[in-house]
Design a protein around this motif. Structure first.
Motif, PDB file in Angstrom:
ATOM      1  N   GLY B 148       0.823  -1.207   0.000  1.00  0.00           N
ATOM      2  CA  GLY B 148       0.000   0.000   0.000  1.00  0.00           C
ATOM      3  C   GLY B 148       0.852   1.250   0.000  1.00  0.00           C
ATOM      4  O   GLY B 148       1.449   1.596  -1.005  1.00  0.00           O
ATOM      5  N   GLY B 149       0.933   1.889   1.137  1.00  0.00           N
ATOM      6  CA  GLY B 149       1.732   3.096   1.250  1.00  0.00           C
ATOM      7  C   GLY B 149       0.877   4.328   1.425  1.00  0.00           C
ATOM      8  O   GLY B 149      -0.349   4.265   1.481  1.00  0.00           O
ATOM      9  N   ALA B 152      -2.325   5.650  -0.735  1.00  0.00           N
ATOM     10  CA  ALA B 152      -3.493   4.775  -0.902  1.00  0.00           C
ATOM     11  C   ALA B 152      -4.798   5.539  -0.731  1.00  0.00           C
ATOM     12  O   ALA B 152      -5.806   5.208  -1.350  1.00  0.00           O
ATOM     13  N   VAL B 157      -4.358   0.779  -3.326  1.00  0.00           N
ATOM     14  CA  VAL B 157      -3.174  -0.026  -3.071  1.00  0.00           C
ATOM     15  C   VAL B 157      -2.821  -0.820  -4.332  1.00  0.00           C
ATOM     16  O   VAL B 157      -3.382  -0.596  -5.402  1.00  0.00           O
ATOM     17  N   ARG B 159      -3.555  -3.717  -5.423  1.00  0.00           N
ATOM     18  CA  ARG B 159      -4.635  -4.419  -6.145  1.00  0.00           C
ATOM     19  C   ARG B 159      -5.497  -3.462  -6.966  1.00  0.00           C
ATOM     20  O   ARG B 159      -6.146  -3.885  -7.915  1.00  0.00           O
ATOM     21  N   ASN B 160      -5.522  -2.195  -6.613  1.00  0.00           N
ATOM     22  CA  ASN B 160      -6.303  -1.237  -7.390  1.00  0.00           C
ATOM     23  C   ASN B 160      -5.540  -0.715  -8.603  1.00  0.00           C
ATOM     24  O   ASN B 160      -6.097   0.025  -9.412  1.00  0.00           O
ATOM     25  N   HIS B 375      -1.375   5.541   8.522  1.00  0.00           N
ATOM     26  CA  HIS B 375      -2.145   6.120   7.436  1.00  0.00           C
ATOM     27  C   HIS B 375      -3.522   6.463   7.988  1.00  0.00           C
ATOM     28  O   HIS B 375      -4.424   5.624   8.008  1.00  0.00           O
ATOM     29  N   ASP B 378      -6.603   5.796   6.034  1.00  0.00           N
ATOM     30  CA  ASP B 378      -6.899   4.385   5.754  1.00  0.00           C
ATOM     31  C   ASP B 378      -7.120   3.553   7.011  1.00  0.00           C
ATOM     32  O   ASP B 378      -7.433   2.375   6.903  1.00  0.00           O
ATOM     33  N   ASN B 380      -4.779   2.516   8.851  1.00  0.00           N
ATOM     34  CA  ASN B 380      -3.689   1.533   8.859  1.00  0.00           C
ATOM     35  C   ASN B 380      -2.594   2.018   9.802  1.00  0.00           C
ATOM     36  O   ASN B 380      -1.926   3.002   9.538  1.00  0.00           O
ATOM     37  N   GLU B 414      -1.026  -3.857   4.870  1.00  0.00           N
ATOM     38  CA  GLU B 414      -0.189  -3.844   3.668  1.00  0.00           C
ATOM     39  C   GLU B 414       1.084  -4.665   3.770  1.00  0.00           C
ATOM     40  O   GLU B 414       1.731  -4.909   2.760  1.00  0.00           O
TER      41      GLU B 414
END
Lengths: 457, 457
Positions: B148-149, B152, B157, B159-160, B375, B378, B380, B414
């Motif tokens: 991710g990072g 995002a 991430v 997958r997107n 994040h 997110d 996260n 992530e």
């Protein structure tokens, strides 16, 4: 059969299990063209997730095929039941359970319609941005087919906007996948696997949707071009500009004629332009600021003029809405015009002209009428095929799909394979991939009850 | 063993198969803390996809466990090899095969680093927007963990942003999934299933990445708040504003001290503010227009001031870059500070204060030091855990994960589960889901050769 009825009605309650003549016509079909309606043996209308899970467990034990139905607006027959089967209709599970403005998610039951969801989100200044043409479509059906629509260029498709599911497995368990967060790396992404599986792996009983701030301002530019090549050349330039279009559609000249005639729509395009233009590009922009929108619209207009547009029309709100609405209803226009099939092949968008060249050749070879429009930004081409002869039409569809695949595309961008295209899907897909998908299917559904005849024969 | 070596070197060529002492230390670990390095029996460095597929086929037949390695920058031990196993290193498969400006995709081999990819895309005015902290990370590794990072919140991430893969199956086939298009509804989404599977299902040998126009202007606002509750309350307001932040990070007071000290960074926050602030919010915006960026930065500044920020600092480009860079390197700061473990639980972002309250309680109960940043947009949360005692640390990690799950979150946002957290993942996950995942694993990898000990025991 009486035993099965007793078991199923024991789960949902007698008033929510239909059999025989009590089953209405609506349950016998979706919107796939040229498909015979099929009445199922039973229709169950569960009221909660536990009942769905119990229905699947019972069906697995009894060997009863199960088809799920949202609003029945699918285009590929994935909701067309089996004669000896159980149709699970999600009409009673249509609640909006939560609109969470802190996490920017909505939690809904699968039967909720996009229209009802949108009305509720609008009150909070939010939007669920997946807009396939048909707003009576249910979220559950959208999950099944991974529905897309015109705003995919900006917001992606269903799979990009569903963060989690509750789902009933054919083995009878209820699981929860994902959650109210946009990222996770904690085991296999079952959410993504279930999305687009057309009711063959598990049935969603709840969905967590990502919602966005609702932009107050929208502007629309209509640009007639000489042909589709020019449209296709313009598209990457619009994307590269960074203007971030909400909609980037092409409409071919014939389709434009059909949909504007049907909607009695005056767009202000003079006759001499209309006669020479074989392809239109529609660019819709949105912004949180009216001033910025005006600047962006002007910029796109100039850009398109420089890229060969014969003219550029900035549509006022009412004309724009009518055009988008008419475009959304292109399916109905095609149906009224006598279309025998609708397909939605997806290809790399730069290959649009090559694909359409192949389309014209295939149409000509087979003496078949093929017209269309599509999501120019996504390379997703919607074609109406007018050909009454079943065999010829089959060959045309096969050749169109093959042409798309040969250009690096896939059979369907957003409609799904359904009962309608399964045979062609199996014929045209790498057997190693089909075998792998079949093993995944068995991992979910060892008894093979979920939507047999869809994706696999 | 000599037979195995002969077979493997027959596939990749003797110069690309290492065994015994020829295997360097680097191959024995990734960046997971408190993990003993393990030298594998063999390291193969294939030069193309066919070789990868052949290696997997041979390993399946020979029963040799296989671990894939990109740059070895993973945080959870998913690239830590097995003693008796084969490590497949993708270092020779690091080409950028195509930058396609018409379809806005890049086609790359898995070994390419994010840094090299970015340098190449920059020449075309494009960006692959997935920015996990470590730019030496490989795309293949990112695919494995669904990296991710910080960006995002705007771009999603891995997958997107991965549209398709070529992947080698453990059964020896090479398959292609997805393509140069953003939507498809043509069978199960194998791309999404392989992403985030941590090398347990299939190995990506090529990836089609979605790329974006590179925005020329960036602006950064730093806002100290009294505590994390205030930060968490501010986050949804920033999202709702529609300003579309690129980065939305929180940094707790201690971590801010550590990373600014390490980077010798002067942010202009006066002592009296620093002493009273326990949580910082960093908002980075980007725009294609300098004027719009300035307006947006001012708007966010006013918004945060109205939401309780003690002050608002607009960082100049250099200070902003240094802060983001320092934040990206927070892992190294934590490592230097003696962190024994790093976790990255994800929770619904509105639950951040409740989660951190539980974190403080767990830390206190176990006499353990836990600091972090994360994040904020997110949910996260990256936490460094300082506790030398293995048993206590295990308990702390378990309790932290459980606290996240109880708030509707997941173990990792992530970093992935890896070898490090598999036991806890299995203990904390619904057995019905684990069983289903295990059946999916078997569907891909009947011989069980791919990364045994990761996700399953």
């Amino acid at each position: 059969m009486a035993d099965i009825a007793a078991e199923l009605s024991g789960i949902v309650g007698a008033e929510y299990l239909l059999a025989g003549d009590a089953i209405g016509e609506d349950y016998a079909h979706d919107e796939a063209l040229s498909s015979e309606p099929v009445k199922p043996a039973f229709v169950a209308r569960p009221g909660n997730a536990q009942q769905v899970a119990q229905l699947l467990k019972a069906a697995s034990e009894l060997g009863v095929p199960v088809t799920a139905r949202g609003s029945g607006s699918g285009m590929s027959g994935a909701a067309r039941p089996r004669e000896n089967g159980l149709l699970i209709s999600f009409e009673r599970m249509s609640a909006i359970l939560e609109i969470d403005t802190e996490n920017h998610v909505a939690v809904v039951q699968p039967g909720v319609s996009l229209e009802d969801l949108d009305a509720e989100l609008a009150k909070h200044g939010l939007v669920y941005p997946v807009y396939p043409g048909e707003l009576s479509a249910s979220v559950g059906g959208n999950v099944g087919t991974n529905a897309g629509g015109m705003r995919a260029i900006k917001y992606g498709v269903t799979r990009n906007n569903v963060l989690g599911l509750e789902a009933a497995l054919p083995t009878g368990e209820l699981i929860r996948t994902g959650g109210k967060f946009v990222k996770t790396s904690t085991g296999y992404d079952l959410t993504q696997l279930i999305i687009g599986s057309e009711g063959t792996l598990a049935l969603a009983t709840e969905a967590i949707l990502k919602v966005q701030p609702r932009m107050p301002h929208q502007g629309t530019v209509l640009a007639p071009f000489v042909d589709l090549d020019e449209v296709a050349r313009a598209v990457p330039k619009v994307v590269s500009s960074g203007v971030g279009p909400l909609i980037l559609e092409y409409i071919d000249g014939l389709t434009m004629g059909a949909i504007t005639y049907r909607a009695q729509l005056q767009l202000g395009v003079p006759d001499e332009v209309r006669e020479k233009s074989h392809a239109y590009l529609v660019v819709q922009l949105e912004s949180r600021s009216a001033d910025r929108l005006e600047e962006d619209v002007a910029e796109v207009g100039e850009l398109l003029a420089g890229l060969g547009a014969m003219d550029v029309y900035v549509l006022d709100g009412s004309a724009a809405n009518k055009l988008i609405d008419a475009r959304e209803k292109a399916f109905w226009a095609a149906k009224e015009a006598g279309a025998d099939d609708i397909i939605d092949t997806v290809i790399p968008r730069a290959s649009l002209p090559q694909f359409m060249e192949r389309v014209r050749a295939i149409a000509q070879e087979n003496n078949t009428f093929v017209i269309g429009c599509g999501h120019a930004g996504d390379g997703n081409v919607h074609l109406a095929v007018l050909q009454k002869d079943h065999e010829v039409r089959d060959r045309v569809l096969h050749d169109l799909f093959e042409a798309g695949i040969n250009l690096g595309g896939a059979i369907s961008g957003e409609h799904g394979i359904g009962r309608k295209h399964t045979e062609r899907f199996l014929a045209l897909t790498d057997p190693a991939k089909v075998d792998l998908m079949r093993r995944i299917k068995t991992a979910f559904d060892p008894a093979g009850i979920l939507n047999p005849g869809v994706l696999f024969d």
